[in-house]
Design an enzyme around this catalytic site. Structure first.
Site, PDB file in Angstrom:
ATOM      1  CG  HIS A 125      -1.983  -1.184   1.300  1.00 21.76           C
ATOM      2  ND1 HIS A 125      -2.733  -1.238   0.035  1.00 21.76           N
ATOM      3  CD2 HIS A 125      -2.407  -1.897   1.961  1.00 21.76           C
ATOM      4  CE1 HIS A 125      -3.355  -2.534   0.548  1.00 21.76           C
ATOM      5  NE2 HIS A 125      -3.061  -2.606   1.617  1.00 21.76           N
ATOM      6  CG  ASP A 162      -2.509  -8.677   0.984  1.00 23.68           C
ATOM      7  OD1 ASP A 162      -1.742  -8.895   2.048  1.00 23.68           O
ATOM      8  OD2 ASP A 162      -3.680  -7.828   1.258  1.00 23.68           O
ATOM      9  CG  HIS A 164      -6.266  -5.664   2.060  1.00 24.44           C
ATOM     10  ND1 HIS A 164      -5.514  -6.244   2.810  1.00 24.44           N
ATOM     11  CD2 HIS A 164      -7.389  -5.083   2.332  1.00 24.44           C
ATOM     12  CE1 HIS A 164      -6.544  -6.412   3.916  1.00 24.44           C
ATOM     13  NE2 HIS A 164      -7.542  -5.708   3.669  1.00 24.44           N
ATOM     14  CG  ASP A 249      -4.492 -10.112   3.708  1.00 26.32           C
ATOM     15  OD1 ASP A 249      -4.171 -10.308   2.595  1.00 26.32           O
ATOM     16  OD2 ASP A 249      -4.426  -9.042   4.014  1.00 26.32           O
TER      17      ASP A 249
END
Ligand SMILES: [Zn+2]
Length: 345
Positions: A125, A162, A164, A249
């Site tokens: 991120h 991931d 995200h 995740d």
């Protein structure tokens, strides 16, 4: 295969605050994989090394590196709504950014065939000019840029599984055809980017591939995405280095992800990527991103390492999944693969 792992106790020094999901206990799980009674055998384990300032500044603004370094003089600094530092964070972040570089150097020296960097804080991120979403430096972006300049890799593929979307990684390379970024992620979801129509820009058109997944997707959906989209993209792009933003995740027990992937499927995804890359002569480097259920993280990382060690080939593709309409849309969005051919120069 000879499997290298970077593990470093200094990753414990990053403390984002009480109750934060990206917590020090994650490192303790990773420590149990490299040492003690339940250690995985035959791993070649080394501590990390610091990324140098020039390594960071290939993908980050100088002011951002200054800001992170300055946090070492403060007990705690809040960088965004869910990203904070302790006095040990700057050092941990420098070591997290350096871990992949160390593994790639060792691969080039033929000391290992593949590697997994057990780092925290995570990276995908982090943007050019700011920390975001638990991430300080963009570890895989630092590695991709290093691979190009130092190891003369011209077609670097980053696969980000991931849960995200890796907004920072996408933005850093969206105009650059020499780095292909492919993400499977829950959508819509944090951080909001990663729509199907985000396909890269300018010279980099089509070298960004987003596979948005519905909440609740599990093993069948991920395996379908990897067989139907990820592998054909590897074969079309022909990377000379594969980097995996390996977040755990999407695991079924993760407190943040809302997906239903089980540990063996992460092993299968890792096997598919390493086999597809090695068929082209390209090595694979895994870099840890998220993954907040401690048992899920432990079992999933072990599943990946087991598949790397044994080189068991990936299983056949599943017949169909409820993801078929989405995958068809991704294939349609990328049906003109000619721009990928330009990246082969
Ligand atoms: Zn994540």
């Amino acid at each position: 295969m000879k499997v290298g792992v970077v593990y470093d106790d200094l990753f414990l020094a990053h403390d984002p605050g009480y109750g934060h999901p990206e917590r020090r206990e994650r490192v303790e799980v990773l420590a149990g994989i490299v040492r003690g009674p339940r250690a995985v055998s035959e791993l070649i384990v080394t501590p990390s090394r610091r990324a140098e300032r020039k390594d960071l500044e290939r993908v980050h603004e100088r002011d951002h590196v200054d800001l992170i370094e300055a946090t070492a003089r403060r007990e705690s600094v809040q960088l965004d709504g869910d990203t904070a530092t302790s006095s040990g964070s700057a050092e941990a972040a420098m070591l997290a950014a350096g871990a992949g570089l160390h593994l790639l150097d060792r691969i080039a020296d033929h000391e290992i065939d593949t590697g997994f960097a057990f780092v925290r804080p995570p990276g995908h991120h982090a943007e050019w000019d700011r920390a975001m979403g638990f991430c300080l430096y963009n570890n895989v972006a630092v590695l991709a840029a290093y691979a190009r300049v130092v190891h003369h890799r011209h077609r670097v593929m980053i696969v980000d599984w991931d849960v995200h979307h890796g907004n920072g990684t996408q933005h850093m390379f969206e105009e650059d055809p020499s780095v292909l970024y492919l993400s499977t992620h829950r959508y819509p979801f944090y951080p909001g980017t990663g729509a199907l129509h985000e396909r890269g820009k300018g010279e980099g058109l089509f070298t960004t591939v987003n596979v948005p997944m519905p909440g609740g997707a599990g093993d069948a959906e991920y395996l379908a995405a990897f067989h139907e989209v990820v592998r054909p993209v590897v074969e079309a792009y022909r990377p000379d280095l594969m980097i995996v933003s390996a977040g755990f995740d999407p695991h079924e027990n993760d407190p943040l992800g809302g997906m239903h992937v089980t540990a063996p499927t992460f092993g299968e995804m890792g096997a598919l990527l390493t086999h597809a890359a090695s068929d082209l002569g390209a090595p694979t480097v895994f870099v840890l991103e998220g993954g907040y259920d401690l048992d899920g993280l432990d079992q999933s990382v072990r599943a990946v390492l087991d598949r790397l060690k044994t080189e068991t080939p990936p299983a056949a593709a599943p017949e169909h999944s409820r993801l078929t309409p989405i995958l068809d849309a991704v294939k349609h969005a990328h049906e003109h693969f000619q721009p990928l051919a330009h990246a082969h120069r």
